[in-house]
Design a protein around this motif. Structure first.
Motif, PDB file in Angstrom:
ATOM      1  N   UNK A  40       0.823  -1.201   0.000  1.00 46.83           N
ATOM      2  CA  UNK A  40       0.000   0.000   0.000  1.00 46.83           C
ATOM      3  C   UNK A  40       0.860   1.255   0.000  1.00 46.83           C
ATOM      4  N   UNK A  41       1.945   1.236   0.773  1.00 46.45           N
ATOM      5  CA  UNK A  41       2.941   2.305   0.803  1.00 46.45           C
ATOM      6  C   UNK A  41       4.316   1.655   0.658  1.00 46.45           C
ATOM      7  N   UNK A  42       5.341   2.471   0.569  1.00 47.73           N
ATOM      8  CA  UNK A  42       6.688   1.912   0.471  1.00 47.73           C
ATOM      9  C   UNK A  42       6.991   0.999   1.650  1.00 47.73           C
ATOM     10  N   UNK A  43       6.418   1.298   2.813  1.00 48.10           N
ATOM     11  CA  UNK A  43       6.746   0.560   4.031  1.00 48.10           C
ATOM     12  C   UNK A  43       5.528  -0.030   4.727  1.00 48.10           C
ATOM     13  N   UNK A  80       7.003  -2.164   7.645  1.00 46.52           N
ATOM     14  CA  UNK A  80       8.404  -2.544   7.433  1.00 46.52           C
ATOM     15  C   UNK A  80       9.322  -1.458   7.978  1.00 46.52           C
ATOM     16  N   UNK A  81      10.294  -1.864   8.784  1.00 49.78           N
ATOM     17  CA  UNK A  81      11.287  -0.940   9.317  1.00 49.78           C
ATOM     18  C   UNK A  81      12.675  -1.410   8.894  1.00 49.78           C
ATOM     19  N   UNK A  82      13.676  -0.618   9.213  1.00 54.48           N
ATOM     20  CA  UNK A  82      15.052  -0.993   8.856  1.00 54.48           C
ATOM     21  C   UNK A  82      15.565  -2.146   9.704  1.00 54.48           C
ATOM     22  N   UNK A  83      14.805  -2.500  10.760  1.00 54.66           N
ATOM     23  CA  UNK A  83      15.256  -3.579  11.649  1.00 54.66           C
ATOM     24  C   UNK A  83      14.247  -4.715  11.764  1.00 54.66           C
ATOM     25  N   UNK A 120       1.866   6.007  13.143  1.00 59.01           N
ATOM     26  CA  UNK A 120       3.192   5.772  12.578  1.00 59.01           C
ATOM     27  C   UNK A 120       3.279   6.477  11.235  1.00 59.01           C
ATOM     28  N   UNK A 121       4.475   6.579  10.705  1.00 55.91           N
ATOM     29  CA  UNK A 121       4.679   7.239   9.413  1.00 55.91           C
ATOM     30  C   UNK A 121       4.708   6.216   8.286  1.00 55.91           C
ATOM     31  N   UNK A 122       4.163   6.615   7.142  1.00 56.97           N
ATOM     32  CA  UNK A 122       4.224   5.799   5.918  1.00 56.97           C
ATOM     33  C   UNK A 122       4.811   6.664   4.811  1.00 56.97           C
ATOM     34  N   UNK A 123       5.366   6.001   3.804  1.00 55.92           N
ATOM     35  CA  UNK A 123       6.054   6.723   2.729  1.00 55.92           C
ATOM     36  C   UNK A 123       5.538   6.275   1.362  1.00 55.92           C
ATOM     37  N   UNK A 124       5.401   7.264   0.463  1.00 57.07           N
ATOM     38  CA  UNK A 124       4.952   6.967  -0.890  1.00 57.07           C
ATOM     39  C   UNK A 124       5.387   8.095  -1.813  1.00 57.07           C
ATOM     40  N   UNK A 125       5.943   7.735  -2.966  1.00 57.91           N
ATOM     41  CA  UNK A 125       6.324   8.730  -3.954  1.00 57.91           C
ATOM     42  C   UNK A 125       7.310   9.757  -3.443  1.00 57.91           C
TER      43      UNK A 125
END
Length: 341
Positions: free
Chosen positions: A94-97, A112-115, A235-240
């Protein structure tokens, strides 16, 4: 591995919890305007006007609810079975993460996180967890062994039932509120033979507490109403190439019967979260049931228009988030007045 919990100061936490549970302190109707059929109709009409043409899926919340809480029965199990057996939407990024790995009725979200991965809710049972959550991860190229936490938004079996399967296989920690841990290991509000057992008691979080895993921080808000300890994580989500603030409302319907204090708490928390959402601001409002956030239609739009720079259908903006909270509050007021008639 960066993995921490941050607890706010005692004074700030006490204020936050007081705000979250404000409705529970007043279980009488003293001081409230008289409830009449006209006041019920006015709250429903207000909700409908706020819903407009885009938030109609929330109007089911304004429908009259039974005064008695459902009890385990063959009819209840059959109804649940029909909901569980509906064909699930495809696992979707749905989003990058953020990823959807749920069913048609109950949602499950992976952050999804870096860890590692944080799963928000675990569906009804081990079979669903294996087919939809584990299977969805594999389809999306995610490694199930990276599952670090399961957040149980509230203590009903459609949200914790698949947790034990995942815990036994991948050993994530499990997060819930203190009140709902007590309910899951005390007297269940609902139970069904179609649900897996509650997971073993693990991490209890309080209102305003934060979980940081790698590059991602999740803040937990206790939004009492649907249960006594419903969690709504932000939480934060990322897209574009952009970052958006998201909130997952942890429990929507009024399936607890004629419990006036719960409805008061629900109204108080919609107002509290309207304020917090406006300050953030929250751009994305999610649910743990697809019927309460229109997520299946939005995922169809994401798959149809996805790509770098494409508009994400889940990014509705803070005004739509605020309207959604207003609708939920108005429907709770309508139901409260019905019970007071």
């Amino acid at each position: 591995m960066k993995k921490t919990f941050d607890v706010p100061g005692r004074a700030a936490l006490a204020l936050a919890i007081t705000a979250a549970l404000g409705g529970c302190a007043h279980t009488t109707t003293a001081g409230l305007p008289e409830a009449t059929p006209q006041t019920v109709a006015a709250h429903v009409a207000s909700a409908k006007q706020i819903a407009g043409g885009d938030l109609g899926y929330l109007m089911r919340l304004c429908e009259p609810q039974p005064a008695d809480r459902a009890t385990p029965s063959a009819a209840m199990d059959e109804g649940l079975r029909k909901l569980i057996d509906k064909p699930a939407p495809p696992a979707t990024q749905v989003f990058d993460n953020l990823y959807f790995v749920g069913g048609d009725w109950v949602s499950a979200w992976l952050l999804k996180t870096s860890e590692g991965l944080v799963l928000i809710d675990a569906l009804n049972n081990g079979q669903e967890a294996q087919a939809l959550i584990e299977g969805g991860m594999q389809k999306l190229g995610l490694e199930p062994r990276q599952l670090k936490y399961i957040v149980v938004t509230h203590g009903h079996g459609d949200h914790y039932g698949g947790a034990s399967y995942l815990i036994e296989k991948y050993h994530p920690r499990v997060i819930a509120s203190e009140a709902d841990w007590n309910m899951m290991h005390g007297t269940l509000e609902f139970n069904s033979k179609l649900w897996g057992p509650p997971p073993a008691r693990d991490i209890a979080v309080r209102d305003g507490q934060k979980l940081t895993l790698g590059d991602t921080t999740m803040t937990f808000y206790v939004t009492t109403g649907h249960t006594l300890g419903t969690l709504s994580p932000a939480f934060d989500v990322r897209s574009g190439g952009r970052t958006y603030h998201a909130l997952l409302w942890g429990g929507t319907s009024f399936n607890f019967g004629n419990d006036f204090s719960r409805l008061q708490s629900y109204v108080a928390n919609t107002e509290r979260m309207r304020t917090l959402a406006g300050k953030a601001p929250i751009d994305v409002l999610l649910s743990n049931h697809s019927g309460w956030d229109g997520s299946i239609a939005k995922m169809n739009a994401v798959r149809a228009t996805g790509g770098p720079g494409a508009r994400n259908a889940f990014v509705t903006g803070p005004q739509v988030v605020d309207r959604s909270m207003q609708i939920m509050g108005e429907c709770a007021r309508a139901q409260s007045d019905r019970f007071r008639l």
